[in-house]
Design a protein around this motif. Structure first.
Motif, PDB file in Angstrom:
ATOM      1  N   TYR A   1      -0.588   7.892  19.855  1.00 32.20           N
ATOM      2  CA  TYR A   1      -1.378   8.490  18.789  1.00 32.20           C
ATOM      3  C   TYR A   1      -2.747   8.842  19.350  1.00 32.20           C
ATOM      4  O   TYR A   1      -3.356   8.033  20.054  1.00 32.20           O
ATOM      5  CB  TYR A   1      -1.525   7.514  17.622  1.00 32.20           C
ATOM      6  N   VAL A   2      -3.210  10.041  19.069  1.00 33.78           N
ATOM      7  CA  VAL A   2      -4.530  10.483  19.500  1.00 33.78           C
ATOM      8  C   VAL A   2      -5.443  10.410  18.284  1.00 33.78           C
ATOM      9  O   VAL A   2      -5.288  11.180  17.341  1.00 33.78           O
ATOM     10  CB  VAL A   2      -4.492  11.915  20.079  1.00 33.78           C
ATOM     11  N   ASP A   3      -6.382   9.464  18.298  1.00 31.94           N
ATOM     12  CA  ASP A   3      -7.245   9.208  17.147  1.00 31.94           C
ATOM     13  C   ASP A   3      -8.666   9.714  17.401  1.00 31.94           C
ATOM     14  O   ASP A   3      -9.588   8.932  17.619  1.00 31.94           O
ATOM     15  CB  ASP A   3      -7.254   7.706  16.832  1.00 31.94           C
ATOM     16  N   VAL A   4      -8.825  11.022  17.351  1.00 40.15           N
ATOM     17  CA  VAL A   4     -10.141  11.623  17.540  1.00 40.15           C
ATOM     18  C   VAL A   4     -11.039  11.311  16.345  1.00 40.15           C
ATOM     19  O   VAL A   4     -12.242  11.102  16.504  1.00 40.15           O
ATOM     20  CB  VAL A   4     -10.027  13.143  17.784  1.00 40.15           C
ATOM     21  N   LYS A   5     -10.462  11.233  15.130  1.00 43.53           N
ATOM     22  CA  LYS A   5     -11.268  10.964  13.934  1.00 43.53           C
ATOM     23  C   LYS A   5     -12.104   9.694  14.072  1.00 43.53           C
ATOM     24  O   LYS A   5     -13.285   9.673  13.717  1.00 43.53           O
ATOM     25  CB  LYS A   5     -10.370  10.857  12.700  1.00 43.53           C
ATOM     26  N   THR A   6     -11.520   8.634  14.572  1.00 47.57           N
ATOM     27  CA  THR A   6     -12.264   7.383  14.755  1.00 47.57           C
ATOM     28  C   THR A   6     -13.219   7.493  15.934  1.00 47.57           C
ATOM     29  O   THR A   6     -14.361   7.044  15.849  1.00 47.57           O
ATOM     30  CB  THR A   6     -11.298   6.205  14.947  1.00 47.57           C
ATOM     31  N   ALA A   7     -12.787   8.112  17.007  1.00 46.91           N
ATOM     32  CA  ALA A   7     -13.632   8.225  18.203  1.00 46.91           C
ATOM     33  C   ALA A   7     -14.914   8.996  17.917  1.00 46.91           C
ATOM     34  O   ALA A   7     -15.978   8.658  18.439  1.00 46.91           O
ATOM     35  CB  ALA A   7     -12.854   8.862  19.346  1.00 46.91           C
ATOM     36  N   VAL A   8     -14.849  10.031  17.064  1.00 44.91           N
ATOM     37  CA  VAL A   8     -16.056  10.824  16.801  1.00 44.91           C
ATOM     38  C   VAL A   8     -17.040  10.126  15.866  1.00 44.91           C
ATOM     39  O   VAL A   8     -18.105  10.670  15.591  1.00 44.91           O
ATOM     40  CB  VAL A   8     -15.762  12.260  16.294  1.00 44.91           C
ATOM     41  N   THR A   9     -16.713   8.925  15.425  1.00 43.66           N
ATOM     42  CA  THR A   9     -17.717   8.157  14.672  1.00 43.66           C
ATOM     43  C   THR A   9     -18.796   7.635  15.613  1.00 43.66           C
ATOM     44  O   THR A   9     -19.823   7.145  15.157  1.00 43.66           O
ATOM     45  CB  THR A   9     -17.087   6.992  13.878  1.00 43.66           C
ATOM     46  N   HIS A  10     -18.562   7.759  16.910  1.00 45.30           N
ATOM     47  CA  HIS A  10     -19.559   7.388  17.924  1.00 45.30           C
ATOM     48  C   HIS A  10     -20.404   8.624  18.226  1.00 45.30           C
ATOM     49  O   HIS A  10     -19.865   9.643  18.687  1.00 45.30           O
ATOM     50  CB  HIS A  10     -18.874   6.881  19.196  1.00 45.30           C
ATOM     51  N   PRO A  11     -21.708   8.571  17.983  1.00 40.88           N
ATOM     52  CA  PRO A  11     -22.565   9.757  18.148  1.00 40.88           C
ATOM     53  C   PRO A  11     -22.485  10.411  19.522  1.00 40.88           C
ATOM     54  O   PRO A  11     -22.484  11.639  19.615  1.00 40.88           O
ATOM     55  CB  PRO A  11     -23.975   9.227  17.879  1.00 40.88           C
ATOM     56  N   GLU A  12     -22.381   9.629  20.579  1.00 37.75           N
ATOM     57  CA  GLU A  12     -22.332  10.199  21.928  1.00 37.75           C
ATOM     58  C   GLU A  12     -21.120  11.112  22.083  1.00 37.75           C
ATOM     59  O   GLU A  12     -21.216  12.205  22.656  1.00 37.75           O
ATOM     60  CB  GLU A  12     -22.273   9.081  22.972  1.00 37.75           C
ATOM     61  N   PHE A  13     -19.986  10.674  21.568  1.00 35.65           N
ATOM     62  CA  PHE A  13     -18.758  11.456  21.686  1.00 35.65           C
ATOM     63  C   PHE A  13     -18.822  12.712  20.825  1.00 35.65           C
ATOM     64  O   PHE A  13     -18.517  13.813  21.280  1.00 35.65           O
ATOM     65  CB  PHE A  13     -17.560  10.586  21.321  1.00 35.65           C
TER      66      PHE A  13
END
Length: 167
Positions: free
Chosen positions: A30-42
């Motif tokens: 599973y590719v979870d970009v939604k959660t990863a983009v909660t990090h401002p740097e990303f």
């Protein structure tokens, strides 16, 4: 490996197990970009990359995954954004799109593409609203048919990362 791929790995945006995707397909990852983009740097890195690579009048995203990407890209490019509702609403103005898109060249942003269904929905909504919309940028292309499905509708798909680069 590119910087966005490195950040996907760092923020653990790839999970392994048994998953059912939005397209209905089964997957071992599973590719979870939604959660990863909660990090401002990303989120900022993605937005800067899209703003640098692509020309547009307005950047748009389908709720929910495309919205933070559209907002961040709009800020990076200093251009307007639009939100495409995932479902039609039955109250208020009933607009399927929040933001001005008529007559504008739109860049649709997506978090992950698999079959291309969400991107096709977004482009269709934009075109129905009078926008010039024929390009989609996805953070991760799962390489499972989205590009071909979109190409059949005269839509170009661009990816920041292909899943084969990170698996």
């Amino acid at each position: 490996m590119n910087a966005i791929a490195d950040l996907l790995i760092r923020y653990k945006a790839i999970e392994f197990g048994d998953f059912t995707l939005a397209s209905g397909a089964k997957s071992r990852y599973y590719v979870d970009v939604k959660t990863a983009v909660t990090h401002p740097e990303f989120l900022e890195a993605i937005a800067r990359e899209i703003a640098k690579r692509y020309e547009f009048d307005v950047v748009a995203g389908v709720a929910v995954g495309g919205v933070p990407l559209a907002v961040a890209t709009a800020l990076a490019a200093q251009k307007p954004f639009a939100i495409i509702r995932a479902d039609e609403k039955d109250h208020g103005k009933k607009n399927p799109i929040i933001g001005e898109v008529k007559g504008k060249t739109i860049l649709l942003v997506e978090d992950v593409t698999t079959s291309g269904g969400s991107a096709l929905y977004g482009i269709t909504m934009l075109r129905n609203a009078g926008a010039r919309a024929d390009r989609v940028v996805t953070v991760v292309d799962r390489e499972q048919g989205a590009a071909a499905a979109l190409r059949a509708q005269a839509i170009d798909l661009f990816s920041l990362v292909r899943v084969s680069e990170i698996l």
